[in-house]
Design a protein around this motif. Sequence first.
Motif, short mmCIF file in Angstrom:
data_model
loop_
_atom_site.label_atom_id
_atom_site.label_comp_id
_atom_site.label_asym_id
_atom_site.label_seq_id
_atom_site.Cartn_x
_atom_site.Cartn_y
_atom_site.Cartn_z
N ILE A 87 11.05 74.60 17.93
CA ILE A 87 10.12 74.94 19.01
C ILE A 87 10.68 76.09 19.84
O ILE A 87 9.94 77.00 20.26
CB ILE A 87 9.84 73.71 19.90
CG1 ILE A 87 8.95 72.71 19.16
CG2 ILE A 87 9.19 74.12 21.23
CD1 ILE A 87 8.74 71.40 19.90
N ARG A 322 4.87 72.18 24.61
CA ARG A 322 5.09 71.49 23.33
C ARG A 322 6.16 70.40 23.48
O ARG A 322 6.04 69.32 22.90
CB ARG A 322 5.50 72.51 22.27
CG ARG A 322 4.39 73.46 21.88
CD ARG A 322 4.84 74.45 20.85
NE ARG A 322 5.15 73.81 19.56
CZ ARG A 322 5.69 74.44 18.53
NH1 ARG A 322 6.00 75.73 18.63
NH2 ARG A 322 5.94 73.80 17.41
N GLU A 325 4.77 67.43 25.49
CA GLU A 325 3.85 66.66 24.67
C GLU A 325 4.58 65.60 23.85
O GLU A 325 4.04 64.55 23.53
CB GLU A 325 3.08 67.60 23.74
CG GLU A 325 2.02 66.95 22.88
CD GLU A 325 0.79 66.51 23.66
OE1 GLU A 325 -0.03 65.77 23.09
OE2 GLU A 325 0.64 66.90 24.85
#
Length: 362
Positions: A87, A322, A325
């Motif tokens: 990520i 991200r 989440e």
Amino acid sequence: MIWINTEESWIDVSLSFRRSRELTRVKTMWQRKGLSLGFVSMAIAACMSCLPQAAAQEARASDYPNRRITIMVPWTAGGPSDTVMRIMAGHMSRTLGQRLVVENHPGSSGTVASLRTKLATPDGYTLVVGNTGTHGSAVALYSKLPYDPRTDFEPIAVLASGAIVIVGRKDLPPTDLKEFVAYLQSSPYKLDEAHGGVASISFTACLLFDQMIHAKSRLVPYDGAMPSVQALVRGRVDYMCDQTLNVVPQVRTGRIKAYAIAAPVRNPALPDVPTTKEGGLPEYELSAWQALFAPKGTPKAIVEKLNDAVGRALDDDTVRGRLLELGADMPQGDQRTSQALADLVRNEVDRWTSVVKAAGPF
């Protein structure tokens, strides 16, 4: 020029020394202390030989990076360390102006990749994602660990962390944490507990949990976090303790059952999962972290560039979104410094050494 006395003559070793008057002063001072000119000159020459190395290191740091950077993840693809690094890698690559290649090198609960990084050239082009296991509990769990996480690496920065969640297969009878604890206590060595390998956080987290509630289970090892969660989803094992980053999607879709999260407050990614305090086990609070390390001796300027790239990635809205989440927590302020990571590693080694010692043989 610097000359070395070889007893019979003076030999020019062709070392430039700009401050010749300073050299003369030092020689005179050391002569008064009874040291020979030969000894003094050789000592100074040895010191001067370090200057080209320092200059080369400075040059490398100012030009860094000028080629791709390899980041080793000590676990299989899809696990928390792998997910977090991938990520962040794209944003860090843009900041540094070079490609970051994330490679998975599982083996021996993450210690293989850590050792390879320890032995790599300290130039900033080979890094490793360490975590609570490889750079914390491994010291206590392996009597012959081939590296010391406190002294064999340059800490760069904490990437993210995730609170531990106690989860079970979806058809396990208990409905809440109190029932689950009683169920474990009444069934010694009858339930199968999955973990991602000795020294993985899923191993040490349940080790501490079982220790606190005085329960015994059958340990079932897997090669990494993702395979162990997949085994739980398929009903091949009964329960495990793992971080939010690894279990949030499965809990949300109902493929596994979450009993509690080991955090002081509920996690926004799992708002319906109570805390361990709510479930009657307030002393069980625990999180796992991922961090970036370089080989010992990597120039400070390079470490600082990498630390800055991590910080910029964590401040990016897309990256943060991200990670949030998945239930991740991100370091803030002073928690982002290299020194904060060095302190964290030392504290984790001490903490898990005590836990493993108290647990006895397993």
